[in-house]
Motif scaffolding. Structure first.
Motif, PDB file in Angstrom:
ATOM      1  N   LEU A  22       4.766   0.874 -40.267  1.00  0.00           N
ATOM      2  CA  LEU A  22       5.271   0.086 -41.399  1.00  0.00           C
ATOM      3  C   LEU A  22       6.599   0.704 -41.835  1.00  0.00           C
ATOM      4  CD1 LEU A  22       4.593  -2.160 -43.500  1.00  0.00           C
ATOM      5  CD2 LEU A  22       3.625  -0.372 -44.926  1.00  0.00           C
ATOM      6  N   PHE A  26       8.681   0.262 -47.259  1.00  0.00           N
ATOM      7  CA  PHE A  26       7.489  -0.433 -47.734  1.00  0.00           C
ATOM      8  C   PHE A  26       6.292   0.508 -47.806  1.00  0.00           C
ATOM      9  CE2 PHE A  26       9.775  -4.013 -45.450  1.00  0.00           C
ATOM     10  CZ  PHE A  26      10.494  -4.356 -46.583  1.00  0.00           C
ATOM     11  N   GLY A  29       6.928   2.107 -51.220  1.00  0.00           N
ATOM     12  CA  GLY A  29       6.724   1.138 -52.292  1.00  0.00           C
ATOM     13  C   GLY A  29       5.279   0.673 -52.372  1.00  0.00           C
ATOM     14  N   VAL A  33       2.905   0.985 -55.607  1.00  0.00           N
ATOM     15  CA  VAL A  33       2.342  -0.124 -56.372  1.00  0.00           C
ATOM     16  C   VAL A  33       0.821  -0.037 -56.405  1.00  0.00           C
ATOM     17  CG1 VAL A  33       2.356  -1.804 -54.470  1.00  0.00           C
ATOM     18  CG2 VAL A  33       2.443  -2.603 -56.771  1.00  0.00           C
ATOM     19  N   LEU A  48       8.247  -1.706 -61.369  1.00  0.00           N
ATOM     20  CA  LEU A  48       8.824  -2.148 -60.101  1.00  0.00           C
ATOM     21  C   LEU A  48      10.119  -2.913 -60.353  1.00  0.00           C
ATOM     22  CD1 LEU A  48       5.807  -1.662 -59.123  1.00  0.00           C
ATOM     23  CD2 LEU A  48       6.404  -3.241 -57.316  1.00  0.00           C
ATOM     24  N   TYR A  49      10.051  -3.786 -61.370  1.00  0.00           N
ATOM     25  CA  TYR A  49      11.243  -4.569 -61.694  1.00  0.00           C
ATOM     26  C   TYR A  49      12.378  -3.653 -62.136  1.00  0.00           C
ATOM     27  CZ  TYR A  49      14.380  -7.402 -64.540  1.00  0.00           C
ATOM     28  OH  TYR A  49      15.492  -7.966 -65.088  1.00  0.00           O
TER      29      TYR A  49
ATOM     30  N   ILE B  94      -1.221  -4.649 -35.782  1.00  0.00           N
ATOM     31  CA  ILE B  94      -1.104  -3.677 -36.873  1.00  0.00           C
ATOM     32  C   ILE B  94      -0.127  -4.157 -37.935  1.00  0.00           C
ATOM     33  CG2 ILE B  94      -0.345  -1.330 -37.403  1.00  0.00           C
ATOM     34  CD1 ILE B  94      -1.702  -0.499 -34.790  1.00  0.00           C
ATOM     35  N   ASP B  95       1.001  -4.712 -37.502  1.00  0.00           N
ATOM     36  CA  ASP B  95       1.973  -5.229 -38.470  1.00  0.00           C
ATOM     37  C   ASP B  95       1.363  -6.337 -39.319  1.00  0.00           C
ATOM     38  OD1 ASP B  95       3.929  -3.504 -37.812  1.00  0.00           O
ATOM     39  OD2 ASP B  95       5.041  -4.875 -36.515  1.00  0.00           O
ATOM     40  N   THR B  98      -0.771  -4.696 -42.050  1.00  0.00           N
ATOM     41  CA  THR B  98      -0.099  -3.999 -43.145  1.00  0.00           C
ATOM     42  C   THR B  98       0.729  -4.961 -44.004  1.00  0.00           C
ATOM     43  OG1 THR B  98       1.694  -3.436 -41.637  1.00  0.00           O
ATOM     44  CG2 THR B  98       0.049  -1.729 -42.049  1.00  0.00           C
ATOM     45  N   LEU B 101       0.236  -5.662 -47.880  1.00  0.00           N
ATOM     46  CA  LEU B 101       0.719  -4.638 -48.805  1.00  0.00           C
ATOM     47  C   LEU B 101       2.195  -4.857 -49.133  1.00  0.00           C
ATOM     48  CD1 LEU B 101      -0.237  -2.081 -50.280  1.00  0.00           C
ATOM     49  CD2 LEU B 101       0.686  -0.766 -48.376  1.00  0.00           C
ATOM     50  N   VAL B 102       2.981  -5.193 -48.100  1.00  0.00           N
ATOM     51  CA  VAL B 102       4.400  -5.482 -48.315  1.00  0.00           C
ATOM     52  C   VAL B 102       4.544  -6.683 -49.237  1.00  0.00           C
ATOM     53  CG1 VAL B 102       6.589  -6.026 -47.209  1.00  0.00           C
ATOM     54  CG2 VAL B 102       4.903  -4.644 -46.001  1.00  0.00           C
ATOM     55  N   LEU B 104       2.462  -7.696 -51.454  1.00  0.00           N
ATOM     56  CA  LEU B 104       2.104  -7.306 -52.818  1.00  0.00           C
ATOM     57  C   LEU B 104       3.301  -6.635 -53.500  1.00  0.00           C
ATOM     58  CD1 LEU B 104      -0.072  -6.720 -55.074  1.00  0.00           C
ATOM     59  CD2 LEU B 104      -0.398  -4.518 -53.943  1.00  0.00           C
ATOM     60  N   PHE B 105       3.901  -5.678 -52.775  1.00  0.00           N
ATOM     61  CA  PHE B 105       5.046  -4.936 -53.310  1.00  0.00           C
ATOM     62  C   PHE B 105       6.187  -5.890 -53.670  1.00  0.00           C
ATOM     63  CE2 PHE B 105       9.020  -2.597 -51.936  1.00  0.00           C
ATOM     64  CZ  PHE B 105       9.136  -1.831 -53.084  1.00  0.00           C
ATOM     65  N   LEU B 106       6.580  -6.735 -52.705  1.00  0.00           N
ATOM     66  CA  LEU B 106       7.679  -7.657 -52.963  1.00  0.00           C
ATOM     67  C   LEU B 106       7.272  -8.721 -53.982  1.00  0.00           C
ATOM     68  CD1 LEU B 106       9.126  -8.185 -49.386  1.00  0.00           C
ATOM     69  CD2 LEU B 106      10.036  -6.771 -51.221  1.00  0.00           C
ATOM     70  N   VAL B 108       5.234  -8.567 -56.496  1.00  0.00           N
ATOM     71  CA  VAL B 108       5.276  -8.096 -57.883  1.00  0.00           C
ATOM     72  C   VAL B 108       6.719  -8.095 -58.392  1.00  0.00           C
ATOM     73  CG1 VAL B 108       4.958  -6.101 -59.366  1.00  0.00           C
ATOM     74  CG2 VAL B 108       3.165  -6.750 -57.764  1.00  0.00           C
ATOM     75  N   ILE B 109       7.644  -7.587 -57.569  1.00  0.00           N
ATOM     76  CA  ILE B 109       9.043  -7.577 -58.018  1.00  0.00           C
ATOM     77  C   ILE B 109       9.538  -9.008 -58.199  1.00  0.00           C
ATOM     78  CG2 ILE B 109      11.362  -6.673 -57.598  1.00  0.00           C
ATOM     79  CD1 ILE B 109      10.241  -4.594 -55.848  1.00  0.00           C
ATOM     80  N   MET B 149      13.631 -12.545 -48.690  1.00  0.00           N
ATOM     81  CA  MET B 149      13.000 -11.459 -47.948  1.00  0.00           C
ATOM     82  C   MET B 149      11.545 -11.772 -47.648  1.00  0.00           C
ATOM     83  SD  MET B 149      13.766  -7.727 -49.304  1.00  0.00           S
ATOM     84  CE  MET B 149      13.046  -6.398 -48.380  1.00  0.00           C
TER      85      MET B 149
END
Lengths: 437, 170
Positions: A22, A26, A29, A33, A48-49, B94-95, B98, B101-102, B104-106, B108-109, B149
């Motif tokens: 990964l 990320f 991050g 999170v 985060l923002y 695998i990608d 995962t 999670l990415v 979720l991270f993006l 939220v922002i 993104m």
């Protein structure tokens, strides 16, 4: 939660995610999170923002894309080739002169380009075949290009230093100034080593055949190509060191200056603009997101109280501060074996910097030690970035084994350099103290 | 189905490429603004009130907007000690695992920046500086950048999931 357990959980899950391939940004991050949500609650999401906003409106970080762009423009306008032609003319009858000149060019490129690897690639293409054709031993030729290429992050401008400045709050100007003497010292050590070695064992780097040596007039003419890059370097660094402009403004001036250089050399084409702007954007996007990931990670980590606890624990330990410093250096070297240098910076520094300042060490000094340490990481397997760059450009008869062997003397020199810099902090701190304090 | 998916994925790719081409040019504008400011200050002794702020705003759009292009180019660096030794299909599996999670991270922002962005538009927010330019549209570039993104991420996820399940590339 106990800060030591929290530290272990957050770092191990991050390393596990990284191991799946990964992207590092990320992994940082994502762990940030998740830890925020599980241990802190939904109110942590605001963070985060604000982390993204912090990057988006940061005045210091503007220098990153600008210096990257300046480097790409100069790189694409073939200055490296002209510099090497000048070295060929000036080499004369000195044994090992091409090798010594190549290291000097690497230092010059490092002063124009803020990223590592640029010099390794261009010298690997230009200088390596030239040296091999003139019967240089392949080990010394391959080794010196990698060692020289690794100078990129140490001699300013340096992306790494800007990001360290962002993390630590230390002024980028001071960091730049701190890198100058160590960079020259290492380059000088490589040059001295090549000179002495070729003097004792002339088959390592024979002198040029008489027919190929430049005449006096040719030599004078060749100096002219040095003029433009030298002017640009002195102008940009002069702006920063004299305090006339901030590093960010100097970067903007450097970017436009590089375009003017390219234009004067009649290389400013649409093609060059494309070849410089698109990779700059790509590298910038990578930088931005790894910074956001790392800021989120370290804000959650700090917010949960771990940074302060670890710091007071480490500072309160009844051991010599030097012991902690050396353990940190070893940890850099260890991580450097399998991880990207920028990832290590963002992973370790938010925790290390408070400890270092708490122990009474100078953060500028620590930054330069880190960068010199990373140069060793570039050259040591399994994850040695420069080794891969090198493998991509060497002729077929140079094996990966040759490349590994070739770096050994230079890694030893780097280690000697690192120890010297630890024992004599003045080498790093003299220039920043003189200029800024 | 497969053809439709493939078409959508390629459309997203070209969206990222276009965002990249447009944003890439901003570096020239940014350098220009900064040099103008430096020249105005030192040669004409009349610093602008907008130079720094404009450069910062361009930078923000440039560097966060770069995410989609970087993703498309595979420029988000990964630790490839193990990754390089896996087959294409293993990597895809695998990608794909995962990716949530990415997201979720993006996500939220994206969510938070939309909330703040829409609020900024509602009050027509202006910056609190002497120059005082409007900043609401600038604040909306953050959710837009992350939206692009996430789209590129979903496109890659679709590719990976297809390869993982069917064993054939999309």
């Amino acid at each position: 939660m106990d800060p030591l357990i929290l530290t272990a959980v957050m770092f191990i899950s991050m390393l596990a995610l990284m191991a799946t391939g990964l992207p590092i940004a990320f992994s940082l991050g994502g762990v940030g999170v998740m830890a925020g949500l599980l241990l802190w609650g939904p109110s942590s999401l605001e963070l985060l923002y604000f982390s993204a906003m912090e990057v988006m409106r940061n005045w210091v970080l503007i220098a990153v894309p600008l210096f990257i762009f300046m480097g790409y423009v100069l790189h694409e306008s073939d200055i490296a080739k002209d510099l090497f032609d000048a070295v060929l003319l000036w080499a004369g009858g000195v044994k090992g002169a091409l090798g010594m000149g190549t290291v000097a060019i690497c230092a010059v490129i490092a002063a124009m380009v803020g990223i590592s690897g640029a010099a390794t690639l261009s010298m690997g293409v230009i200088a390596l075949p030239a040296m091999l054709n003139r019967n240089y031993d392949k080990h010394i030729a391959v080794g010196l290009i990698q060692a020289g290429g690794a100078l990129g992050f140490l001699i300013p401008p340096s992306m790494m230093m800007i990001m360290y400045g962002f993390l630590s709050g230390v002024s980028v100007g001071q960091l730049f100034a701190g890198g100058v003497l160590p960079g020259l010292m290492l380059a000088g050590m490589y040059i001295a080593y090549i000179g002495v070695r070729c003097q004792i064992q002339p088959h390592m780097g024979p002198a040029l055949p008489v027919a190929e040596r430049g005449t006096f007039n040719q030599k004078i003419a060749a100096i002219r190509v040095l003029l433009l890059p030298a002017l640009l370097i002195f102008f940009v660094m002069g702006c920063i060191f004299s305090g006339i402009t901030s590093p960010t403004e100097a970067a903007g001036v450097g970017a436009v200056g590089a375009l003017i250089c390219a234009a004067l050399r009649r290389k400013l084409t649409w093609d060059l603009i494309k070849k410089a702007t698109l990779p700059t954007l790509e590298l910038s996007g990578f930088t931005a997101w790894i910074i956001i990931g790392a800021v989120v990670f370290s804000k959650v980590y700090t917010g949960l109280g771990a940074t302060a606890m670890i710091k007071s624990y480490m500072v309160g330990l009844d051991v010599n501060p030097w012991f902690i410093l050396i353990v940190m250096q070893l940890s850099f070297f260890f991580f450097g074996m399998f991880m990207d240098d920028i990832a290590i910076l963002f992973m370790c520094m938010p925790i290390y910097i408070p400890i270092i300042t708490g122990l009474g060490f100078d953060p500028v000094w620590f930054a330069i030690l880190y960068i010199v340490n990373m140069q060793m990481a570039f050259l040591t397997p399994p994850y040695g970035v420069n080794l891969f760059y090198m493998k991509a450009v060497v002729p077929k008869d140079v094996t990966m084994g040759d490349i590994y062997m070739s770096v050994i003397p230079f890694v030893i020199l780097q280690l000697v350099g690192l120890i010297l810099l630890m024992l004599f902090p003045q080498i790093i701190l003299w220039l920043p103290t003189m200029l800024f304090r | 189905m497969r053809r439709k998916l493939s078409l959508v994925v390629r459309k997203i790719d070209s969206l990222s490429v276009w965002s990249g081409r447009i944003l890439a040019g901003l570096i020239l504008v940014m350098s220009g603004v900064i040099v103008y400011e430096v020249v105005a200050r030192y040669l004409f002794n009349s610093p602008t009130i907008w130079g720094l702020e404009l450069a910062t705003m361009i930078f923000g759009t440039y560097i966060l907007g770069a995410g989609a292009w970087t993703w498309y180019r595979g420029g988000h660096v990964r630790m490839d000690v193990f990754y390089n030794h896996w087959s294409k299909r293993t990597r895809a599996v695998i990608d794909a695992f995962t990716f949530p999670l990415v997201l979720l991270f993006l996500g939220v922002i994206f969510w938070k920046s939309s909330v703040y962005g829409i609020e900024a538009v509602r009050v027509m927010e202006h910056s609190h500086t002497v120059w005082g330019p409007p900043v609401y549209h600038w604040k909306m570039t953050l959710p837009l950048a992350i939206f692009l993104m996430m789209l590129q991420g979903l496109a890659d996820f679709t590719r990976n999931a297809t390869l993982a399940i069917t064993g054939k590339e999309l």
